[in-house]
Design a protein around this motif. Structure first.
Motif, PDB file in Angstrom:
ATOM      1  N   GLY A  54       0.809  -1.223   0.000  1.00 52.03           N
ATOM      2  CA  GLY A  54       0.000   0.000   0.000  1.00 52.03           C
ATOM      3  C   GLY A  54       0.843   1.275   0.000  1.00 52.03           C
ATOM      4  N   TYR A  55       2.048   1.191   0.525  1.00 51.80           N
ATOM      5  CA  TYR A  55       2.861   2.403   0.673  1.00 51.80           C
ATOM      6  C   TYR A  55       3.934   2.499  -0.403  1.00 51.80           C
ATOM      7  CZ  TYR A  55       5.425   6.111   3.076  1.00 51.80           C
ATOM      8  OH  TYR A  55       6.035   7.299   3.388  1.00 51.80           O
ATOM      9  N   GLY A  56       4.641   1.394  -0.601  1.00 53.15           N
ATOM     10  CA  GLY A  56       5.762   1.424  -1.546  1.00 53.15           C
ATOM     11  C   GLY A  56       5.750   0.219  -2.456  1.00 53.15           C
ATOM     12  N   PHE A 162       4.042  17.197  17.009  1.00 54.64           N
ATOM     13  CA  PHE A 162       3.135  16.186  16.473  1.00 54.64           C
ATOM     14  C   PHE A 162       2.992  16.300  14.961  1.00 54.64           C
ATOM     15  CE2 PHE A 162       2.070  17.112  20.839  1.00 54.64           C
ATOM     16  CZ  PHE A 162       1.992  15.844  21.396  1.00 54.64           C
ATOM     17  N   LYS A 163       2.745  15.126  14.360  1.00 53.33           N
ATOM     18  CA  LYS A 163       2.440  15.080  12.921  1.00 53.33           C
ATOM     19  C   LYS A 163       1.055  14.473  12.790  1.00 53.33           C
ATOM     20  CE  LYS A 163       4.324  11.897   9.463  1.00 53.33           C
ATOM     21  NZ  LYS A 163       5.553  11.463   8.761  1.00 53.33           N
ATOM     22  N   LEU A 164       0.255  15.053  11.905  1.00 48.40           N
ATOM     23  CA  LEU A 164      -1.110  14.578  11.687  1.00 48.40           C
ATOM     24  C   LEU A 164      -1.198  13.964  10.300  1.00 48.40           C
ATOM     25  CD1 LEU A 164      -1.437  16.441  14.117  1.00 48.40           C
ATOM     26  CD2 LEU A 164      -3.438  17.415  13.041  1.00 48.40           C
ATOM     27  N   LYS A 165      -1.853  12.810  10.236  1.00 50.29           N
ATOM     28  CA  LYS A 165      -2.015  12.133   8.957  1.00 50.29           C
ATOM     29  C   LYS A 165      -3.303  12.611   8.313  1.00 50.29           C
ATOM     30  CE  LYS A 165       1.325   9.136   8.573  1.00 50.29           C
ATOM     31  NZ  LYS A 165       2.218   9.199   7.421  1.00 50.29           N
ATOM     32  N   ILE A 166      -3.202  13.200   7.147  1.00 51.03           N
ATOM     33  CA  ILE A 166      -4.406  13.677   6.469  1.00 51.03           C
ATOM     34  C   ILE A 166      -4.401  13.181   5.020  1.00 51.03           C
ATOM     35  CG2 ILE A 166      -4.649  15.691   7.978  1.00 51.03           C
ATOM     36  CD1 ILE A 166      -3.515  17.400   5.690  1.00 51.03           C
ATOM     37  N   VAL A 193       1.768  18.261   9.046  1.00 49.97           N
ATOM     38  CA  VAL A 193       0.824  17.309   8.440  1.00 49.97           C
ATOM     39  C   VAL A 193       1.522  16.487   7.375  1.00 49.97           C
ATOM     40  CG1 VAL A 193      -1.168  18.811   8.841  1.00 49.97           C
ATOM     41  CG2 VAL A 193      -0.007  18.887   6.625  1.00 49.97           C
ATOM     42  N   ASP A 194       1.067  15.239   7.252  1.00 45.30           N
ATOM     43  CA  ASP A 194       1.558  14.359   6.190  1.00 45.30           C
ATOM     44  C   ASP A 194       0.370  13.974   5.315  1.00 45.30           C
ATOM     45  OD1 ASP A 194       2.830  12.586   4.561  1.00 45.30           O
ATOM     46  OD2 ASP A 194       3.560  11.265   6.157  1.00 45.30           O
ATOM     47  N   VAL A 195       0.416  14.417   4.059  1.00 44.51           N
ATOM     48  CA  VAL A 195      -0.706  14.174   3.137  1.00 44.51           C
ATOM     49  C   VAL A 195      -0.545  12.818   2.436  1.00 44.51           C
ATOM     50  CG1 VAL A 195      -2.086  15.234   1.292  1.00 44.51           C
ATOM     51  CG2 VAL A 195      -0.727  16.695   2.791  1.00 44.51           C
ATOM     52  N   ASN A 196       0.631  12.237   2.564  1.00 45.21           N
ATOM     53  CA  ASN A 196       0.912  10.954   1.873  1.00 45.21           C
ATOM     54  C   ASN A 196       0.427  10.987   0.423  1.00 45.21           C
ATOM     55  OD1 ASN A 196       0.740   9.313   4.943  1.00 45.21           O
ATOM     56  ND2 ASN A 196       2.473   9.040   3.579  1.00 45.21           N
ATOM     57  N   ARG A 197       0.787  12.052  -0.265  1.00 44.37           N
ATOM     58  CA  ARG A 197       0.618  12.221  -1.724  1.00 44.37           C
ATOM     59  C   ARG A 197      -0.822  12.197  -2.205  1.00 44.37           C
ATOM     60  NH1 ARG A 197       3.284   6.755  -1.064  1.00 44.37           N
ATOM     61  NH2 ARG A 197       1.997   5.233  -2.100  1.00 44.37           N
ATOM     62  N   ILE A 219       4.411  20.809   5.658  1.00 45.09           N
ATOM     63  CA  ILE A 219       3.529  19.963   4.839  1.00 45.09           C
ATOM     64  C   ILE A 219       4.398  18.860   4.237  1.00 45.09           C
ATOM     65  CG2 ILE A 219       1.921  19.908   2.872  1.00 45.09           C
ATOM     66  CD1 ILE A 219       0.998  21.988   4.889  1.00 45.09           C
ATOM     67  N   GLU A 220       4.042  17.616   4.530  1.00 42.25           N
ATOM     68  CA  GLU A 220       4.831  16.481   4.037  1.00 42.25           C
ATOM     69  C   GLU A 220       4.146  15.836   2.837  1.00 42.25           C
ATOM     70  OE1 GLU A 220       5.956  13.886   7.208  1.00 42.25           O
ATOM     71  OE2 GLU A 220       6.386  12.190   5.897  1.00 42.25           O
ATOM     72  N   GLN A 221       4.928  15.634   1.802  1.00 49.38           N
ATOM     73  CA  GLN A 221       4.528  14.908   0.580  1.00 49.38           C
ATOM     74  C   GLN A 221       3.078  15.184   0.169  1.00 49.38           C
ATOM     75  OE1 GLN A 221       7.021  12.923  -1.010  1.00 49.38           O
ATOM     76  NE2 GLN A 221       5.628  12.967  -2.739  1.00 49.38           N
ATOM     77  N   ALA A 244       9.774  16.519   1.279  1.00 53.04           N
ATOM     78  CA  ALA A 244       9.695  15.330   0.409  1.00 53.04           C
ATOM     79  C   ALA A 244       9.858  14.094   1.270  1.00 53.04           C
ATOM     80  CB  ALA A 244      10.800  15.376  -0.641  1.00 53.04           C
ATOM     81  N   ASP A 245       8.924  13.150   1.118  1.00 51.12           N
ATOM     82  CA  ASP A 245       9.066  11.860   1.807  1.00 51.12           C
ATOM     83  C   ASP A 245       9.100  10.735   0.769  1.00 51.12           C
ATOM     84  OD1 ASP A 245       9.114   9.729   3.489  1.00 51.12           O
ATOM     85  OD2 ASP A 245       7.092   9.943   4.260  1.00 51.12           O
ATOM     86  N   GLU A 246       7.922  10.296   0.298  1.00 52.07           N
ATOM     87  CA  GLU A 246       7.914   9.175  -0.645  1.00 52.07           C
ATOM     88  C   GLU A 246       8.712   9.469  -1.919  1.00 52.07           C
ATOM     89  OE1 GLU A 246       5.322  10.198   1.188  1.00 52.07           O
ATOM     90  OE2 GLU A 246       3.629   8.804   1.071  1.00 52.07           O
ATOM     91  N   SER A 247       8.793  10.755  -2.326  1.00 53.33           N
ATOM     92  CA  SER A 247       9.546  11.096  -3.546  1.00 53.33           C
ATOM     93  C   SER A 247      11.050  10.879  -3.385  1.00 53.33           C
ATOM     94  CB  SER A 247       9.320  12.565  -3.930  1.00 53.33           C
ATOM     95  OG  SER A 247       7.990  12.782  -4.296  1.00 53.33           O
ATOM     96  N   ILE A 268      14.514  11.845   5.752  1.00 53.13           N
ATOM     97  CA  ILE A 268      15.458  10.766   5.429  1.00 53.13           C
ATOM     98  C   ILE A 268      15.007   9.486   6.109  1.00 53.13           C
ATOM     99  CG2 ILE A 268      17.828   9.938   5.633  1.00 53.13           C
ATOM    100  CD1 ILE A 268      18.825  12.620   5.289  1.00 53.13           C
ATOM    101  N   LYS A 269      14.830   8.443   5.303  1.00 52.21           N
ATOM    102  CA  LYS A 269      14.504   7.128   5.841  1.00 52.21           C
ATOM    103  C   LYS A 269      15.598   6.185   5.381  1.00 52.21           C
ATOM    104  CE  LYS A 269       9.559   7.867   5.959  1.00 52.21           C
ATOM    105  NZ  LYS A 269       8.234   7.548   5.432  1.00 52.21           N
ATOM    106  N   VAL A 270      16.126   5.403   6.296  1.00 49.31           N
ATOM    107  CA  VAL A 270      17.294   4.604   5.912  1.00 49.31           C
ATOM    108  C   VAL A 270      16.917   3.523   4.900  1.00 49.31           C
ATOM    109  CG1 VAL A 270      18.571   5.154   8.021  1.00 49.31           C
ATOM    110  CG2 VAL A 270      17.209   3.063   7.941  1.00 49.31           C
TER     111      VAL A 270
END
Ligand code: MUC
Ligand code: MG
Length: 369
Positions: A54-56, A162-166, A193-197, A219-221, A244-247, A268-270
């Motif tokens: 679902g994510y990647g 805090f980060k909110l998932k929207i 906030v993280d919009v997850n694209r 604002i994230e992704q 930028a996250d998923e990008s 940055i995610k390892v």
């Protein structure tokens, strides 16, 4: 040299449903890699992802199949090489598979650091701090529940930003939810906030303007992974930080995003970077381009979380803190001594390697057979 390389899928329920635009998680499947050497060292790595596919583009099952089928036989042919030569051979022989590469690299570096008697952070350039700030993600899907959860975290001195998932509701409804939480927690508490694209560019323009006016910090992704042009226009248009996250999938995409000014912050995610060393390369690109850093998570368990913390502890610039809270979202502990979260920080262990001890009986009970 390598006696065994095992990949374990460890399924653990979450403490509550974790609702994101891309998936709702009720459990997390940790992908743990254990490397045992002929001379008795054990190294651990993690290749956990989110929401199956679902994510990647890598799932727990695909990571395990690829490690068992391709990485393990290759590693058996590489005895006698040092860690750098081993990683080079893996890169040459195996395309893609950033998560598997990250887990194998982490386990190899864990072993190497144990051999040298040093914490892993010292192999990654050296620790600048013994703890990293950690936010909490509010993702119950319910405004009042999220406010109560945040207040509990503040009172316990566990998290103070805090980060909110929207992104799964209409823009106006999401903005109303975020600003109600922002108002309840007060001006001093940073809300991102993280919009997850989930947004089109036009939705993003509308949403970001309202959130910026309401005092949100980042604002994230907001838009699709490949829509770098939209990310660039949004970064130019708004004062608020656009992350930028998923990008961001390692050093070469970091370079592309930096060159096109398509983000003002990098998450940055390892595992997304393809390894700890590649995560460090992403940080170098960001530093050269004047992009701020944030330490991201794939909601890993304790192994990936502490490996990430070792890397992030070496960053001079960690302007937006980290979200290394993965183990706290899970109902089961897989370490003999849990990671230490205190005073709004995750503390780094002093011991050699990752500096953690896994509870292998517990893992054996929880893992998929
Ligand atoms: C993401 O996109 O940031 C990290 C924290 C969280 O709640 O979800 C993940 C994925
Ligand atoms: Mg994100």
């Amino acid at each position: 040299m390598y006696k065994s390389v095992e990949t374990l899928l460890v399924q653990i329920p979450t403490i509550r449903p974790h609702k994101m635009a891309v998936a709702t998680m009720q459990t997390q499947t940790l992908v743990l890699v254990k490397i045992t050497t002929e001379d008795g060292y054990i190294g651990w790595g993690e290749a956990t992802t989110i929401g199956g596919l679902g994510y990647g583009d890598e799932s727990p099952e695909s990571v395990k199949v690829n490690i068992d089928t391709y990485f393990v036989p290759l590693l058996k042919t590489l005895s006698g090489l040092n860690v750098a030569q081993t990683l080079q051979a893996i890169k040459k022989n195996i395309n893609g598979n950033r998560f598997a590469k990250c887990a194998i690299q982490t386990a190899l570096l864990d072993i190497q650091a144990q051999r040298l008697g040093l914490p892993l952070s010292e192999l990654l350039g050296g620790r600048l701090r013994d703890g990293v700030p950690v936010l909490w993600v509010l993702a119950s899907g319910d405004t009042e529940k999220d406010i109560a959860e945040a207040q509990k975290m503040l009172a316990a001195k566990r998290h103070n930003f805090f980060k909110l998932k929207i992104g799964s509701r209409p823009v106006e409804a999401d903005v109303e939810h975020v600003l109600a939480i922002k108002k309840a927690l007060g001006n001093d508490v940073s809300i991102r906030v993280d919009v997850n694209r989930a947004w089109s560019e036009l939705e993003a323009i509308k949403g970001i303007q309202l959130l910026q006016d309401g005092g949100v910090d980042l604002i994230e992704q907001p838009c699709a992974i490949d829509n770098i042009d939209a990310m660039q226009r949004l970064t130019r248009r708004f004062d608020i930080a656009i992350m930028a996250d998923e990008s961001l999938m390692g050093p070469s995409t970091a370079y592309k995003l930096a060159r096109t000014n398509a983000a003002s912050v990098f998450a940055i995610k390892v595992a997304q970077s393809g390894g700890l060393l590649e995560g460090r390369d992403v940080a170098t690109v960001a530093n050269l381009a004047g992009i701020d850093l944030y330490g991201g998570t794939m909601l890993e368990g304790s192994v990936g979380t502490i490996a990430s913390a070792h890397l992030f502890s070496t960053f001079e610039n960690l302007a937006y803190g980290t979200e290394l809270f993965g183990p706290l979202l899970l109902t089961e502990e897989i370490l003999k001594t849990p990671l230490q979260y205190q005073n709004f920080e995750l503390h780094l262990p002093q011991g050699a390697g990752l500096g953690i001890q896994l509870d292998e009986d517990k893992i054996d009970n929880l893992r998929r057979k």
